[in-house]
Design a protein around this motif. Structure first.
Motif, PDB file in Angstrom:
ATOM      1  N   THR A 259       0.938  -1.329  -0.018  1.00 28.56           N
ATOM      2  CA  THR A 259       0.001  -0.118  -0.023  1.00 28.56           C
ATOM      3  C   THR A 259       0.702   1.291   0.045  1.00 28.56           C
ATOM      4  OG1 THR A 259      -0.154  -0.019   2.303  1.00 28.56           O
ATOM      5  CG2 THR A 259      -2.053  -0.820   1.427  1.00 28.56           C
ATOM      6  N   ASP A 260       2.103   0.981  -0.322  1.00 27.46           N
ATOM      7  CA  ASP A 260       2.950   2.202  -0.293  1.00 27.46           C
ATOM      8  C   ASP A 260       2.654   2.852  -1.321  1.00 27.46           C
ATOM      9  OD1 ASP A 260       3.921   1.372   2.043  1.00 27.46           O
ATOM     10  OD2 ASP A 260       6.071   0.651   1.094  1.00 27.46           O
ATOM     11  N   GLU A 261       2.908   4.389  -1.487  1.00 25.82           N
ATOM     12  CA  GLU A 261       2.757   5.224  -2.697  1.00 25.82           C
ATOM     13  C   GLU A 261       3.869   5.051  -3.497  1.00 25.82           C
ATOM     14  OE1 GLU A 261       2.902   6.534   0.336  1.00 25.82           O
ATOM     15  OE2 GLU A 261       0.747   7.268   0.671  1.00 25.82           O
ATOM     16  N   ILE A 262       3.483   4.966  -4.862  1.00 27.24           N
ATOM     17  CA  ILE A 262       4.773   4.593  -5.859  1.00 27.24           C
ATOM     18  C   ILE A 262       5.337   6.371  -5.959  1.00 27.24           C
ATOM     19  CG2 ILE A 262       4.734   2.655  -7.130  1.00 27.24           C
ATOM     20  CD1 ILE A 262       2.846   3.938  -9.018  1.00 27.24           C
ATOM     21  N   ASP A 263       6.734   6.391  -6.350  1.00 31.65           N
ATOM     22  CA  ASP A 263       7.295   7.554  -6.561  1.00 31.65           C
ATOM     23  C   ASP A 263       7.062   8.593  -5.382  1.00 31.65           C
ATOM     24  OD1 ASP A 263       7.886   7.342  -8.755  1.00 31.65           O
ATOM     25  OD2 ASP A 263       7.095   9.322  -9.971  1.00 31.65           O
ATOM     26  N   GLY A 264       7.445   7.980  -4.302  1.00 36.44           N
ATOM     27  CA  GLY A 264       7.371   8.814  -2.776  1.00 36.44           C
ATOM     28  C   GLY A 264       5.861   9.294  -2.549  1.00 36.44           C
ATOM     29  N   GLU A 265       5.879  10.212  -2.058  1.00 38.16           N
ATOM     30  CA  GLU A 265       4.544  10.592  -1.320  1.00 38.16           C
ATOM     31  C   GLU A 265       3.278  10.962  -2.189  1.00 38.16           C
ATOM     32  OE1 GLU A 265       5.045  13.123   1.981  1.00 38.16           O
ATOM     33  OE2 GLU A 265       6.173  11.066   2.445  1.00 38.16           O
ATOM     34  N   ASP A 266       3.544  11.184  -3.308  1.00 37.63           N
ATOM     35  CA  ASP A 266       2.357  11.704  -4.238  1.00 37.63           C
ATOM     36  C   ASP A 266       1.615  10.655  -5.032  1.00 37.63           C
ATOM     37  OD1 ASP A 266       2.525  14.160  -2.958  1.00 37.63           O
ATOM     38  OD2 ASP A 266       4.035  14.703  -4.445  1.00 37.63           O
ATOM     39  N   GLY A 267       2.337   9.638  -5.157  1.00 38.53           N
ATOM     40  CA  GLY A 267       1.728   8.778  -6.126  1.00 38.53           C
ATOM     41  C   GLY A 267       0.526   7.635  -5.441  1.00 38.53           C
ATOM     42  N   PRO A 268      -0.109   7.096  -6.485  1.00 39.66           N
ATOM     43  CA  PRO A 268      -1.103   5.780  -5.832  1.00 39.66           C
ATOM     44  C   PRO A 268      -0.428   4.728  -5.483  1.00 39.66           C
ATOM     45  CG  PRO A 268      -1.108   6.164  -8.183  1.00 39.66           C
ATOM     46  CD  PRO A 268      -0.168   7.056  -7.921  1.00 39.66           C
ATOM     47  N   ALA A 269      -1.037   3.846  -4.957  1.00 37.31           N
ATOM     48  CA  ALA A 269      -0.272   2.576  -4.606  1.00 37.31           C
ATOM     49  C   ALA A 269      -0.706   1.342  -5.526  1.00 37.31           C
ATOM     50  CB  ALA A 269      -0.632   2.030  -2.925  1.00 37.31           C
ATOM     51  N   LEU A 270      -0.200   0.489  -5.510  1.00 38.32           N
ATOM     52  CA  LEU A 270      -0.255  -0.557  -6.565  1.00 38.32           C
ATOM     53  C   LEU A 270      -0.885  -1.935  -6.144  1.00 38.32           C
ATOM     54  CD1 LEU A 270       2.221   0.354  -9.308  1.00 38.32           C
ATOM     55  CD2 LEU A 270      -0.326   0.691  -9.504  1.00 38.32           C
ATOM     56  N   LEU A 271      -0.874  -2.095  -4.718  1.00 35.22           N
ATOM     57  CA  LEU A 271      -1.194  -3.080  -3.941  1.00 35.22           C
ATOM     58  C   LEU A 271      -0.598  -4.414  -4.499  1.00 35.22           C
ATOM     59  CD1 LEU A 271      -4.947  -2.110  -4.001  1.00 35.22           C
ATOM     60  CD2 LEU A 271      -3.474  -2.254  -2.190  1.00 35.22           C
ATOM     61  N   THR A 272       0.717  -4.085  -5.060  1.00 36.70           N
ATOM     62  CA  THR A 272       1.496  -5.390  -5.278  1.00 36.70           C
ATOM     63  C   THR A 272       2.775  -4.703  -5.304  1.00 36.70           C
ATOM     64  OG1 THR A 272       2.287  -6.889  -6.989  1.00 36.70           O
ATOM     65  CG2 THR A 272       1.453  -5.071  -7.799  1.00 36.70           C
ATOM     66  N   ASP A 273       3.985  -5.630  -4.983  1.00 36.84           N
ATOM     67  CA  ASP A 273       5.441  -5.337  -5.014  1.00 36.84           C
ATOM     68  C   ASP A 273       6.021  -6.153  -6.152  1.00 36.84           C
ATOM     69  OD1 ASP A 273       5.556  -7.900  -4.241  1.00 36.84           O
ATOM     70  OD2 ASP A 273       6.798  -7.622  -2.391  1.00 36.84           O
ATOM     71  N   PHE A 274       5.162  -6.707  -6.960  1.00 37.73           N
ATOM     72  CA  PHE A 274       5.583  -7.375  -8.140  1.00 37.73           C
ATOM     73  C   PHE A 274       6.565  -8.410  -8.091  1.00 37.73           C
ATOM     74  CE2 PHE A 274       4.557  -2.877  -9.420  1.00 37.73           C
ATOM     75  CZ  PHE A 274       3.357  -3.046 -10.191  1.00 37.73           C
ATOM     76  N   SER A 275       6.570  -8.986  -6.811  1.00 36.05           N
ATOM     77  CA  SER A 275       7.562  -9.947  -6.652  1.00 36.05           C
ATOM     78  C   SER A 275       6.614 -11.435  -6.851  1.00 36.05           C
ATOM     79  CB  SER A 275       7.965 -10.064  -5.282  1.00 36.05           C
ATOM     80  OG  SER A 275       7.111 -10.147  -4.432  1.00 36.05           O
ATOM     81  N   TYR A 276       7.283 -12.474  -6.521  1.00 36.25           N
ATOM     82  CA  TYR A 276       6.755 -13.886  -6.673  1.00 36.25           C
ATOM     83  C   TYR A 276       6.791 -14.343  -5.504  1.00 36.25           C
ATOM     84  CZ  TYR A 276       7.021 -12.675 -11.625  1.00 36.25           C
ATOM     85  OH  TYR A 276       6.704 -12.158 -12.835  1.00 36.25           O
ATOM     86  N   ASP A 277       5.613 -15.391  -5.048  1.00 39.72           N
ATOM     87  CA  ASP A 277       5.705 -16.280  -3.982  1.00 39.72           C
ATOM     88  C   ASP A 277       4.749 -17.358  -4.202  1.00 39.72           C
ATOM     89  OD1 ASP A 277       5.868 -16.665  -1.072  1.00 39.72           O
ATOM     90  OD2 ASP A 277       6.727 -14.408  -0.808  1.00 39.72           O
ATOM     91  N   ASN A 278       5.153 -18.388  -3.189  1.00 45.42           N
ATOM     92  CA  ASN A 278       4.283 -19.517  -3.035  1.00 45.42           C
ATOM     93  C   ASN A 278       3.415 -19.413  -1.858  1.00 45.42           C
ATOM     94  OD1 ASN A 278       3.260 -21.983  -2.941  1.00 45.42           O
ATOM     95  ND2 ASN A 278       5.080 -23.231  -2.991  1.00 45.42           N
TER      96      ASN A 278
END
Ligand code: HEC
Ligand code: HEC
Length: 447
Positions: A259-278
């Motif tokens: 839920t971290d904002e992309i691009d520092g403080e002003d961006g929206p969050a993408l609800l993924t870190d684009f990593s891989y997991d099982n």
């Protein structure tokens, strides 16, 4: 599209609590401005580009909202329009099925079609020194949207065209394609013949146009309640707020669905870190012809190329890891996971909470067990490599689980409409309010 009665009882009930019944009249969201984006839309929707002229990208990644059965306060189901498009296969959403039929009927793939919404934000597939990150598909094998868009046309289980040349031949049937390719890419489709090196070039341009369309605001709206709350324009209700707190704290969802904002403080969050997991996803034994379990990242052919040192890759450890998908519009895109084994968000949350608490399903030891998701969970497809640190025994109460589901419904786009329909109203976000991130740049990861 057939809807069997059995599936009308799909667990869509919680939608009614959070969102009410919809009667949204205007879902038009025209976002294509450039010639290339308009060409991309036409290609995305064109069934002539499939073997039997019956399937387009849109068949499995619908641009429209669909009507789904929703349980009313009186307990009766009625059909109502979804609040926002999910960009997935409507027949899967309606029937609870996991996989899509191909252009040649009854040729099914083994994976659930993910949303194309916000896919443009996935960085090109790479190794960050620690983890494999980004890419398209559940295993990241297409580096970016252009590479991805080249796949479905010639995939025998999808649009089933025999070759790239066969696709170009179909493009040549359409005057608008001839005109647009000449104007945008300076290439004359008419003069291309079989075996010409320009076949590959034109095919690449076609994929480029599709990716330009996928980068428009139609797919990247950032107008969910989650976005308006993040921008300080509105507040969550009590249950959503509890869910938000759990998501980033004891439930640890935010560790992967960031839920971290992309691009520092002003961006929206993408609800993924684009990593891989099982996460220990159990097999879905109801997929036609029961394909073998998909090893995910382990089966990505580009690992060595992006890592640089093949001997360092721990292939056995990454078995069964799938892409952490964005949860944007997640309430619109049932069923869930790479194999669609979970039918509802309730089931998903209950799984994360109790995977290692409930007994293992036996006889049958799979998702067809009547106790599935209630009294037992089957072992995961790749049990030994599952993540045991962050999930499986979260100690959440039933109310906590319900709050998490409620919170995930705030990830649904088109909030200015749905937040002011059917008994809901939000004076802070009246109908027509633009996205607080409307000017946020949509990246082009294709180079
Ligand atoms: C028959 C159904 C079907 C058709 C037709 C289809 N797709 Fe897909 N799409 C899928 C499935 C299934 C996956 C996941 C496959 C995988 O991970 O191996 C997928 C994955 C994707 C992804 C990756 C999303 C992500 O976050 O990783 C994108 C983007 C996409 N498709 C776009 C397209 C485009 C563009 C077209 C038309 C050229 C298209 N699809 C045609 C079923 C389909
Ligand atoms: C360790 C990383 C990780 C954590 C923590 C995590 N997830 Fe996931 N999530 C994933 C991965 C990986 C997938 C895809 C797994 C698959 O397809 O088998 C996924 C898939 C999902 C999906 C389905 C996505 C889709 O498109 O079908 C939902 C919903 C979801 N997670 C919700 C949650 C919630 C709620 C929590 C917290 C209770 C959570 N996740 C915690 C990694 C994680």
């Amino acid at each position: 599209m057939k809807i069997s009665n059995k599936h009308l009882i799909m667990p869509i009930k919680p939608l009614v609590i959070a969102l009410g019944v919809f009667a949204i009249t205007n879902n038009a969201f025209a976002a294509e401005e450039t010639l290339e984006q308009k060409l991309g839309k036409q290609l995305f929707e064109d069934i002539n580009l499939s073997f039997n002229r019956n399937q387009s990208c849109e068949s499995c990644h619908s641009l429209s909202t669909i009507e789904i059965p929703i349980e009313g306060a009186d307990g009766n189901f009625q059909m109502a329009e979804q609040p926002a498009p999910g960009f997935v296969d409507p027949s899967n959403v309606l029937n609870g099925t996991a996989v899509s039929d191909g252009s040649r009927s009854r040729r099914f793939g083994g994976l659930n079609a993910p949303s194309v919404g916000y896919a443009a934000f996935s960085p090109a597939f790479h190794w960050d020194g620690d983890l494999f990150i980004g890419g398209q598909f559940w295993n990241g094998r297409a580096s970016n949207l252009v590479e991805q868009a080249k796949g479905p046309f010639v995939n025998p289980l999808e649009m089933a065209m025999p070759s790239e040349w066969a696709v170009i031949e179909r493009l040549k049937e359409n005057r608008n394609y001839i005109r647009s390719f000449r104007r945008i890419y300076r290439i004359n489709l008419r003069s291309i013949t079989e075996g010409d090196p320009r076949v590959g070039e034109a095919y690449e341009f076609m994929a480029t146009a599709i990716s330009a369309f996928e980068r428009t605001s139609r797919f990247n709206r950032f107008d969910s309640k989650f976005d308006f709350e993040a921008a300080g324009i509105t507040q969550y209700n009590a249950s959503e707020q509890r869910g938000a707190d759990l998501f980033d704290d004891i439930a640890e969802c935010g560790d992967c669905h960031s839920t971290d904002e992309i691009d520092g403080e002003d961006g929206p969050a993408l609800l993924t870190d684009f990593s891989y997991d099982n996460i220990g996803t159990p097999a879905n034994t109801q997929i036609p012809r029961r394909p073998a379990a998909d090893p995910g990242l382990q089966g990505n052919p580009n690992l060595a190329a992006v890592h640089g040192d093949a001997s360092e890759i721990k292939l056995d450890e990454i078995q069964g890891r799938h892409k952490v998908m964005s949860l944007r519009n997640i309430a619109m895109t049932a069923p869930y996971m790479h194999n669609g084994v979970f039918k509802s968000l309730q089931e998903v949350v209950h799984f994360y909470n109790t995977r290692d608490v409930l007994p293992t399903c036996t006889a049958p030891a799979d998702a067809t067990n009547p106790g599935f998701a209630v009294t037992c969970w089957p072992q995961g497809e790749f049990h030994s490599t599952r993540n045991t640190k962050r999930m499986g025994n979260l100690g959440l109460t039933p109310q906590d689980e319900a709050d998490l589901v409620e919170y995930m419904q705030t990830f649904t786009d088109n909030y200015p409409e749905w937040g002011n329909s059917n008994g809901l109203s939000d004076p802070n976000v009246p109908i027509g309010t633009p996205s607080p991130f409307a000017n946020f740049p949509i990246p082009d990861h294709s180079n």
